[in-house]
Enzyme design. Structure first.
Site, PDB file in Angstrom:
ATOM      1  N   ARG A  87      78.181  -4.080 102.475  1.00 22.25           N
ATOM      2  CA  ARG A  87      77.986  -5.422 103.024  1.00 22.25           C
ATOM      3  C   ARG A  87      78.145  -5.367 104.543  1.00 22.25           C
ATOM      4  O   ARG A  87      78.996  -4.635 105.063  1.00 22.25           O
ATOM      5  CB  ARG A  87      79.002  -6.409 102.450  1.00 22.25           C
ATOM      6  N   HIS A 117      68.201  -4.421 103.318  1.00 19.48           N
ATOM      7  CA  HIS A 117      69.014  -4.690 102.114  1.00 19.48           C
ATOM      8  C   HIS A 117      68.228  -4.357 100.837  1.00 19.48           C
ATOM      9  O   HIS A 117      68.047  -5.214  99.956  1.00 19.48           O
ATOM     10  CB  HIS A 117      69.496  -6.153 102.077  1.00 19.48           C
TER      11      HIS A 117
END
Ligand code: NDP
Ligand code: OXD
Length: 317
Positions: free
Chosen positions: A232, A280
């Site tokens: 993250r 991502h």
């Protein structure tokens, strides 16, 4: 609720065509009512939700939810929502993501170890110049987070004979991996970093791990390696990474996740010569695999059977 009542399942994800997911779920949950949440319509009572990054309004509109199934492995966005106090939260385990993480980690480590960027630069100038081989034993890879995804990455790297180290919250043993060294807890972090040259981050984002990829920690790695960050964005202190790249302590970074997504056009990472950026996608949620896992867990929960993948909100993952 009697088991004969139809299950009512609300769906939400950032897909412009949610009907594909809804149809698949209907096919897997025979007799269930499944619909895509539309905040413009009056809310319908739901027993279950299948969601990715849900807004608070979805939880507020469905106070009768019994369980929420996360369309991802990371639950940081799920835990930012206030759910009914007795709701069960369930995450995805692997569902086709572990092999993708292993591919991306091995690609990054091997490309660097075999100096393929340098050979590509030479090839552009038609330069034939073999380099001395590197000693694999000098290129240990540390994996932060040895859970479902981290374990698969460790095993894939070990299959290429890289010495592997792992860091987790509680002790984990992978004694079958040659060269394995395991570390855990706060006290294990410094020796883990000192024993690693490349670093792969696969931690969940929790109060304990936010900002963990900072100058103090990254500077304890053996010099000349890569940061491979697939977890993250909020784990990483961007300016600390840039400083360590500029000083040469880190040779490069492979980044898939960012504090702000999409990564702003002006961010230095886009143009840094030794940073590789992907949007991502290190491990993408695969519709068939994910919905099959969610449907079987939802049915297990509905019929009072044990359910794997329960999230512990206090632990944060
Ligand atoms: P798991 O819950 O299976 O594993 C988490 C690991 O992190 C465990 O080993 C756990 O330790 C360890 N851990 C948690 N907190 C700490 C801490 N404070 N200190 C040390 N270790 C800690 O998660 P997954 O492997 O399924 O997923 C990991 C993360 O990958 C997700 O949370 C998500 O953020 C990210 N992800 C990114 C994707 C992408 O495409 N970029 C796709 C999918 C996931 P212990 O074993 O002791 O519990
Ligand atoms: C996940 C993700 O957590 O896609 O599954 O990041």
């Amino acid at each position: 609720m009697g088991t004969a009542a139809p299950m009512r399942v609300v769906f939400h994800a950032a897909d412009t065509r949610p009907e594909r997911w809804v149809r698949s779920l209907e096919g897997l949950l025979e007799g269930a009512e499944v619909w895509a949440w539309n905040p413009q319509e009056p809310p319908r009572p739901a027993d279950y939700a299948v969601v990715w990054a849900p807004p608070q309004a979805l939880a507020d509109a469905h106070p009768g939810l019994r369980a929420v199934f996360n369309l991802g492995a990371g639950v940081d966005a799920l835990l930012r929502v206030r759910w009914p106090s007795d709701v069960t939260l369930v995450r995805l385990d692997d569902a086709g993501m572990a092999v993708q993480m292993a591919e991306r980690s091995c690609e990054a480590v091997i490309r660097h170890f075999r100096e393929l960027d340098a050979y590509e630069a030479q090839a552009r100038d038609a330069r034939w110049k073999p380099r001395a081989p590197r000693q694999r034993s000098q290129w240990p890879v540390g994996v932060m987070g040895t859970g479902v995804l981290g374990e698969r990455v460790l095993r894939a790297l070990a299959a290429f004979d890289f010495p592997v180290r792992g860091w987790s919250r509680t002790p984990r043993e992978f004694a079958d991996l040659p060269g394995w060294q395991g570390f855990h807890g706060e006290a294990g972090l410094a020796p883990f970093l000192a024993a690693s040259r490349h670093l792969v981050c696969l931690l969940p984002l929790t109060p304990a791990t936010e900002g963990i990829l900072c100058q103090r920690n990254l500077s304890q790695l053996q010099p000349g390696g890569l940061l491979i960050h697939f977890a993250r964005g909020a784990h990483l202190v961007d300016e600390d990474l840039l400083a360590l790249l500029d000083s040469g302590h880190l040779d490069g970074a492979v980044l898939d996740v960012f504090g702000v997504e999409p990564l702003p056009e002006a961010h230095a990472f886009w143009r840094h010569p030794r940073v590789r950026v992907t949007p991502h996608v290190a491990a993408q949620t695969l519709r068939d695999e994910s919905l099959a896992q969610i449907a079987s867990r939802l049915l297990a929960f509905h019929h009072g059977r044990p359910v794997r993948g329960r999230v512990d909100p206090l632990r944060g993952y």
